[in-house]
Design a protein around this motif. Structure first.
Motif, PDB file in Angstrom:
ATOM      1  N   PRO B 236       0.709  29.894  -2.302  1.00 37.06           N
ATOM      2  CA  PRO B 236      -0.286  30.970  -2.293  1.00 37.06           C
ATOM      3  C   PRO B 236       0.280  32.266  -2.892  1.00 37.06           C
ATOM      4  CG  PRO B 236       0.341  30.319  -0.054  1.00 37.06           C
ATOM      5  CD  PRO B 236       1.252  29.614  -0.970  1.00 37.06           C
ATOM      6  N   ILE B 237      -0.562  32.993  -3.575  1.00 35.65           N
ATOM      7  CA  ILE B 237      -0.158  34.254  -4.185  1.00 35.65           C
ATOM      8  C   ILE B 237      -0.804  35.390  -3.409  1.00 35.65           C
ATOM      9  CG2 ILE B 237      -0.219  35.640  -6.281  1.00 35.65           C
ATOM     10  CD1 ILE B 237       1.367  33.199  -6.710  1.00 35.65           C
ATOM     11  N   TYR B 238       0.029  36.284  -2.902  1.00 30.99           N
ATOM     12  CA  TYR B 238      -0.521  37.399  -2.131  1.00 30.99           C
ATOM     13  C   TYR B 238       0.494  38.528  -2.076  1.00 30.99           C
ATOM     14  CZ  TYR B 238       2.366  34.994   1.358  1.00 30.99           C
ATOM     15  OH  TYR B 238       3.395  34.367   2.013  1.00 30.99           O
ATOM     16  N   GLU B 239       0.044  39.658  -1.567  1.00 29.74           N
ATOM     17  CA  GLU B 239       0.949  40.758  -1.273  1.00 29.74           C
ATOM     18  C   GLU B 239       0.822  41.080   0.212  1.00 29.74           C
ATOM     19  OE1 GLU B 239      -0.906  43.140  -4.519  1.00 29.74           O
ATOM     20  OE2 GLU B 239       1.110  43.885  -4.840  1.00 29.74           O
ATOM     21  N   ILE B 240       1.899  41.582   0.776  1.00 36.51           N
ATOM     22  CA  ILE B 240       1.813  42.067   2.161  1.00 36.51           C
ATOM     23  C   ILE B 240       2.259  43.521   2.126  1.00 36.51           C
ATOM     24  CG2 ILE B 240       2.493  41.777   4.553  1.00 36.51           C
ATOM     25  CD1 ILE B 240       3.226  38.932   3.986  1.00 36.51           C
ATOM     26  N   ILE B 241       1.320  44.416   2.321  1.00 34.53           N
ATOM     27  CA  ILE B 241       1.637  45.837   2.220  1.00 34.53           C
ATOM     28  C   ILE B 241       1.580  46.419   3.615  1.00 34.53           C
ATOM     29  CG2 ILE B 241       0.959  47.998   1.147  1.00 34.53           C
ATOM     30  CD1 ILE B 241      -0.146  46.455  -1.161  1.00 34.53           C
ATOM     31  N   HIS B 242       2.699  46.926   4.051  1.00 33.22           N
ATOM     32  CA  HIS B 242       2.826  47.447   5.423  1.00 33.22           C
ATOM     33  C   HIS B 242       2.284  46.469   6.447  1.00 33.22           C
ATOM     34  CE1 HIS B 242       4.520  51.272   4.354  1.00 33.22           C
ATOM     35  NE2 HIS B 242       3.617  51.419   3.413  1.00 33.22           N
ATOM     36  N   GLY B 243       2.668  45.233   6.275  1.00 31.42           N
ATOM     37  CA  GLY B 243       2.331  44.238   7.279  1.00 31.42           C
ATOM     38  C   GLY B 243       0.970  43.594   7.122  1.00 31.42           C
ATOM     39  N   LYS B 244       0.163  44.080   6.186  1.00 28.96           N
ATOM     40  CA  LYS B 244      -1.163  43.486   6.035  1.00 28.96           C
ATOM     41  C   LYS B 244      -1.239  42.643   4.770  1.00 28.96           C
ATOM     42  CE  LYS B 244      -5.481  45.137   6.092  1.00 28.96           C
ATOM     43  NZ  LYS B 244      -6.575  46.015   6.028  1.00 28.96           N
ATOM     44  N   VAL B 245      -1.728  41.409   4.905  1.00 30.34           N
ATOM     45  CA  VAL B 245      -1.867  40.530   3.747  1.00 30.34           C
ATOM     46  C   VAL B 245      -3.041  41.010   2.895  1.00 30.34           C
ATOM     47  CG1 VAL B 245      -2.362  38.185   2.982  1.00 30.34           C
ATOM     48  CG2 VAL B 245      -0.939  38.549   4.996  1.00 30.34           C
ATOM     49  N   THR B 246      -2.769  41.294   1.611  1.00 33.19           N
ATOM     50  CA  THR B 246      -3.859  41.755   0.719  1.00 33.19           C
ATOM     51  C   THR B 246      -3.710  41.103  -0.653  1.00 33.19           C
ATOM     52  OG1 THR B 246      -2.646  43.559  -0.287  1.00 33.19           O
ATOM     53  CG2 THR B 246      -3.798  44.060   1.746  1.00 33.19           C
ATOM     54  N   ASN B 247      -4.676  41.425  -1.527  1.00 32.53           N
ATOM     55  CA  ASN B 247      -4.616  40.954  -2.923  1.00 32.53           C
ATOM     56  C   ASN B 247      -4.307  39.482  -3.015  1.00 32.53           C
ATOM     57  OD1 ASN B 247      -5.178  43.440  -3.954  1.00 32.53           O
ATOM     58  ND2 ASN B 247      -3.053  44.037  -4.151  1.00 32.53           N
TER      59      ASN B 247
END
Lengths: 550, 296, 391
Positions: B236-247
């Motif tokens: 899976p492709i994702y970002e985790i920004i400050h603990g939240k999975v996004t994008n």
């Protein structure tokens, strides 16, 4: 060897890289291939060339010059060509073909709007060539020879140049002013034109063969053939060719209320639609079904939209006359049996199914033949003109092309044959042997990597309403928007030629794809390429292929 | 520092990691290393762990790095990078991009201690993990990133354990940015590197880097295999920004895992005479769980 | 300034005065006080440095490696298990020629676990390519650190300062702590030779294939041998600046007239000197060679001062299990074979795991070797604890 540095620490600006190219067993090469559109085009147009100019540079002027290199009649072809290029377009297997025909028309129109001029390649050669007939084949041959610097004179039997484009195709498909502008542009290359001269009748052919270094016969197949039915000689019975010629010459035709057109080809469709515009109820009589009709699909569709009635499985038996004028036809219904020699299902009459169809005018668009009057050349089965693979006829130094040689074909085929004949004539004059270099391979959709494209709808040309169409002979498709065509051109996959997508440049793990300082294109640094093939695999247009290392 | 959307999305090709390295043809890691180095730019220090990357890129006398690099041991890239970062802070030098780089082992196994320490202490370092799903440099032995069912030289009958989820482990250290990426979408990968470098603190990027030799496929298929890994849901492709999975990258058309497995020699044993064994169903199950968990 | 101060504290204050930029260490008994004191000094703002609390000694060594490679003056401290854990990095630092200073608070090695002093830990890393200096007392321990930074930075070799754990680290002694101005005068700022810096990109830590590796080892070996000059020069320089003899290669005590010579290193030397003085009163002539620089090994010096001495005993707090005394082997090797003649070199292992070395045991040792040479003996061995089959 350098002395070992302290701690084996190395200055990275002084490193001489190790040449990993020596590892290779396979090597990438750039192979320009022929796209299927050009392969299918009878005129050999550089379709990819002009579409990519539009897509990448949005430059209509340069696109016109690219297109006009092979085809001096783009605005014409963009209106009348049945576009086999689109049938071959690789994009068809992805979503739908590129609207090449519409793009060609818009580029051609741009050329006319901006008075763009053809360029001569060579000047001042002393040889003279005579071209007989100013249809697409004759014009194309003259065009290519003039560009190469020869002196060309065209002899045209009719009052105005254009051949079947002028006198066969009705103006709502090809407006006269468009054709005239394109022909004038061709003539401005320094070509002489003499009209109202029928070679073989007004001038003997052997006078031309004496006075000119070579002759090209582009005389077409302009003799209309009628079916041998009783009553065919009545004055309100026409062949398709004659009918169209009279209308296109500006003559007003009294055709009455009901018109019956016999035949299933493009000529029949043109006749039917012209008759409709002249105010009649029109029906087309054809002995087989729509599937067997040789006319272009679009023509049949548009004719049906214009409420022309089609009577399939219907064959005329006799033209019923009253006081020397035809008042209708007696027809019989047919049923289709096994295929005949033409490969189409053989129609057989159903007895007892005779019917009378009233008609004030009957048009028989049932075939055309070459008018050989005064032209004594060898024929094939007494029908079309014989020409060898260099398009030379049975007379030395006399070449031919177009409908006269190939049978009833298209404008683009005429253009293609005219151009081939021009090359052959040049070789003949210079005593060259025609080169027999192999052609580059054609690239098909299975060779492409279409992952990088998004589905995009094809440009759709919109016709004016039926009601408006039938009121006059004006073009039924108004001019296309310049921006729309540029958007459409971006759908071209550029099959077989690099379009700088940058995939090879970005994907090479060895940085072995470099930008050439001279051309700006991508080239391979064979000092470092390991032959892994990623570039070839991810090239969308199959321009990069792997071959064995030498 | 903030970067405009245009700068973030610009493709960078500067050859800061250049030709002459000894990677196999079609190496996913070599491609990734170059994309990362170019995205980061010349003002970068690379702290590299022992592994394929280091071995093929830094032989004396012709390394292929053109940005300064520091290689120490197999398991301490993160700690070394911490030291470099501390030095730059102490000496008031910089700012500079410090990128610690390592493979499976250096990140999640033998190097787990160091990366955990670095992430927990909050150093301003980007850690990039090149995940080729085994210890490739030493001969394709199993690592904690080896997926279920894969054949390696130490799991010749197929790996029995599931892949360790390093991105989530990294995120749970409380760091500001985590991302996963693959080498086929170079725009996305470079954008993520640039985004990471614009954030203060420890960052982690996990890149899937196919290994033609170890995975058993032709070098030319590296990019295609990445796409399939994404589109099957396996990676899976994702970002985790400050603990939240996004994008999260949504899969446009879901592909069954067989399409992905069939291209690789390391999964050949999962297809007996062309028919899939039960392990394939389990791999599909893993992919489905990813799809559900991340809403792919 | 003379202070009654714990050994660890003295070392911490002197290290702080050397202005390290990056300090990273992991706590292990008996090094803990050094590290805690430095943390306090940094925390109070008395030293402007980055103090990195890492998750293991391995990480600590890696952090200082990275810091030094980036141009910082870097320091760490450890003992025993910690030193062994960072073994990989120790070798790496030497191979990279990084001038790092490390304090080893000598402690025994597991198993079995022992937190008390002996020198097995630093001995285990004697071949790594570090300069190893041994301190006799807290004064020397503190002084050696100041010298160590200078030696390291001039030779591009890392320096390990060894001080006996607990015996020195946790003992309160009067130590003359220098003034910061003096230290600044003695130790100029660090001007690194090869660092990772984008302004001048370099590659540090390349791999060397068989064409090159042998030469790198030769170069490192020669560098260690040549560092002798620097070690001596810095010690002399230190004496000039601070007014006392500290460090250097070897020191001798009452050697000229000695019939029997004891060779040793570390804090036990103090006890030995006491013994020599007492024996002198008794009419026995015993001398001492104290080894300060264990690596590079001062074999020429040893030979030169001992070539006329025929009875030598080596006392050490380490052992090469399955072979014998390590220092003893080194000393035996210092005398060319052809010349050994009747010289006796006896080997005694003492003090392992923090075992006390009382005067009586030393006296026993001297009296024994006066009669006959001893191949190898564990001083103070309690035979009553050993079963028959293990003897």
């Amino acid at each position: 060897m350098e002395k070992l540095p302290l701690g084996l620490v190395i200055d990275l600006n002084k490193v001489v890289p190790y040449k990993t190219g020596s590892w290779r067993t396979l090597m990438p090469v750039n192979i320009m291939q022929i796209p299927p559109c050009t392969h299918a085009c009878p005129a050999g147009n550089d379709i990819r060339g002009f579409l990519r100019v539009l897509a990448e540079k949005e430059d209509y002027k340069q696109a016109w010059h690219v297109l006009a290199r092979a085809n001096p009649l783009p605005a014409t072809c963009g209106r009348v060509c049945p576009h086999p290029c689109e049938a071959g377009c690789n994009r068809r297997d992805f979503d739908s073909s590129v609207a090449i025909n519409c793009s060609e028309r818009r580029v051609g129109d741009y050329g006319l709007e901006h008075n763009l001029e053809h360029k001569k390649l060579v000047s001042g050669r002393k040889e003279k060539i005579a071209v007989v007939g100013s249809g697409p084949a004759g014009l194309s041959c003259a065009f290519h020879l003039a560009k190469r610097g020869f002196k060309v004179k065209i002899f045209e039997a009719n009052g105005e140049p254009g051949g079947m484009m002028r006198y066969g195709i009705p103006p709502y498909r090809l407006p006269n002013y468009i054709l005239k502008q394109e022909i004038d542009s061709i003539l401005r290359l320094g070509i002489d034109l003499e009209c109202n001269v029928k070679v073989g009748v007004n001038i003997p052919l052997d006078q031309l063969t004496r006075e000119y270094n070579a002759v090209f016969l582009g005389i077409g197949a302009q003799k209309g053939l009628a079916i041998d039915l009783p009553g065919k000689d009545a004055e309100n019975v026409y062949t398709g060719v004659d009918f169209l010629k009279q209308v296109n010459s500006g003559k007003w035709m009294e055709i009455g209320k009901d018109v019956v057109v016999i035949g299933g080809g493009n000529t029949a469709m043109d006749c039917a639609r012209v008759a409709k515009r002249l105010g009649a109820n029109v029906s087309v009589v054809y002995r087989r079904t729509r599937m067997e009709m040789p006319a272009i699909t679009a023509e049949i569709d548009e004719a049906m939209e214009e409420r022309i009635m089609f009577r399939y499985h219907t064959n005329p038996v006799k033209l019923v006359t009253d006081e020397g004028r035809v008042v209708g036809i007696l027809s019989v219904q047919m049923e289709l049996k096994e295929p005949d020699a033409s490969g189409r299902a053989r129609p057989v009459p159903i007895s007892g199914s005779e019917a009378f169809i009233p008609a004030d005018t009957v048009i028989m668009a049932t075939g055309q033949a070459v008018d050989y009057d005064g032209i004594d050349v060898q024929t094939v089965d007494n029908q079309w003109m014989y020409a060898n693979e260099f398009l030379m006829t049975s007379i030395d130094g006399v070449f031919a092309g177009g409908d006269a040689v190939a049978g009833l074909e298209t404008v683009s085929l005429g253009i293609g044959q005219g151009s081939r004949a021009a090359s052959a004539i040049e070789d003949y004059i210079e005593g060259n042997v025609e080169s027999s270099l192999a052609q580059p391979p054609v690239v098909y959709s299975r060779d492409l990597n279409t992952y990088y494209y998004n589905k995009q709808k094809q440009f759709n040309k919109e016709a004016v309403s039926i009601h408006t169409r039938l009121k006059n002979f004006r073009e039924i498709y108004p001019s296309f928007d310049l921006k729309d065509i540029i958007e459409e051109s971006k759908r071209c996959f550029s099959c077989g030629l690099c379009f700088h997508c940058g995939n090879c440049y970005m994907y090479c793990p060895d940085n072995a794809v470099k930008i050439s300082p001279s051309t700006g294109g991508y080239e391979f640094d064979l000092d470092f390429c390991k032959g892994c093939g990623l570039c070839a695999k991810e090239c969308p247009c199959h321009y990069i292929q792997l071959t064995l290392e030498k | 520092m903030e970067q405009s959307a245009e700068e973030l999305n610009k493709i960078e090709k500067k050859d800061l990691f250049t030709s002459g390295h000894r990677a196999c043809g079609g190496c996913g890691q070599a491609l990734a290393a170059r994309l990362v180095a170019d995205a980061s730019g010349e003002n970068t220090i690379a702290c590299v762990a022992t592994g394929c990357l280091e071995v093929f890129s830094s032989p004396y006398p012709d390394p292929s790095w053109r940005i300064p690099f520091l290689h120490s041991l197999f398991e301490n890239a993160a700690a070394v990078a911490s030291g470099v970062e501390a030095a730059y802070k102490a000496l008031n030098k910089g700012p500079v991009n410090i990128i610690a780089q390592g493979g499976d082992g250096s990140t999640a196994d033998i190097g787990f201690q160091c990366i955990s320490g670095m992430l927990e202490r909050g150093h301003n370092v980007l850690y990039v993990c090149y995940d080729n799903e085994a210890y490739m440099n030493t001969g394709v032995q199993r690592s904690s990133f080896t997926p279920f069912g894969a054949r390696t030289s130490t799991t010749p009958m197929g790996n029995k354990t599931r892949k360790k989820n390093m991105p989530l482990l990294a995120a749970d250290h409380g760091i500001p940015y985590v991302a996963t990426a693959t080498v086929d979408d170079f725009r996305d990968l470079q954008r993520k590197v640039k985004t990471a470098l614009s954030i203060e603190g420890p960052k982690y990027i996990h890149i899937l880097a196919p290994c033609p030799l170890g995975w058993g496929h032709h070098g030319e298929l590296t990019v295609k295999i990445c796409r399939l890994a994404k589109d099957t849901g396996i990676f899976p492709i994702y970002e985790i920004i400050h603990g939240k999975v996004t994008n999260v990258r949504k899969i446009p058309v879901k592909v069954p895992v067989e399409e992905y497995l069939k291209l690789q020699g390391r999964f050949k044993h999962l297809f007996k005479k062309g028919e899939p064994t039960p392990e394939v169903a389990e791999i599909q199950e893993i992919a489905n769980q990813n799809i559900e968990r991340f809403n792919l | 300034m003379l202070k009654q101060i714990e050994g660890s504290r003295a070392v911490a204050e002197c290290v702080a005065m050397c202005r390290p930029n990056v300090i990273s260490a992991y706590p292990i008994t008996p090094q803990t006080h050094i590290v805690e004191d430095l943390a306090m000094i940094v925390g109070q703002g008395k030293l402007d440095a980055e103090f990195i609390n890492v998750e293991s000694e391995f990480a600590a060594a890696s952090v200082v490696l990275g810091a030094s490679a980036a141009g910082a003056r870097a320091y760490s401290a450890t003992s025993s298990q910690g030193l062994l854990l960072m073994c990989e990095v120790i070798y790496c630092i030497a191979g990279m020629r990084l001038p790092i200073v490390l304090t080893c608070a000598n402690r025994a090695i597991s198993a079995p676990l022992s937190i008390w002093n002996d020198q097995q830990d630093s001995m285990a890393l004697r071949d790594a390519g570090w300069i190893q200096l041994h301190a006799e007392d807290n004064q020397e321990a503190a002084d050696l650190h100041i010298q160590a930074f200078k030696i390291a930075e001039q030779t591009s070799l890392p320096v390990m300062v060894c001080m006996d754990g607990f015996i020195l680290t946790h003992a309160y002694e009067p130590v003359d702590i220098p003034e910061p101005k003096q230290v600044d005068h003695f130790l100029p700022p660090f001007t690194p030779k090869n660092i990772v810096d984008p302004r001048s990109p370099k590659g540090i830590g390349l791999f060397a294939d068989p064409r090159f590796y042998l030469e790198t080892r030769y170069i490192l070996h020669r560098a260690l041998e040549k560092s002798e000059a620097t070690i001596k020069a810095v010690s002399a320089d230190f004496a000039k600046t601070f007014g006392r003899n500290s460090g250097g290669f070897i020191k001798t005590y009452k050697l000229e007239a000695a019939d029997l010579v004891i060779i040793s290193m570390g804090s036990v030397v103090g006890t030995i000197k006491e013994l020599i003085d007492r024996m002198e009163e008794e009419g026995k002539k015993v001398g001492l060679v104290q080894i300060c620089s264990y690596r590079p090994f001062p074999r020429h010096e040893i030979y030169n001062v001992l070539k006329d001495k025929m009875n030598i005993v080596v006392l050490e707090k380490s052992v090469s299990l399955g072979r014998g005394g390590i220092l003893a082997s080194d000393v035996r090797w210092s005398f060319p074979r052809a010349e050994k003649k009747d010289r006796n070199i006896s080997s005694f292992i003492a003090g392992l795991g923090g075992r006390n070395i009382p005067m009586d045991d030393l006296r026993y040792m001297v009296e024994k070797v006066e009669k006959e040479p001893v191949e190898l003996e564990f001083l103070g061995l309690k035979k009553e604890l050993i079963s028959e089959k293990d003897l």
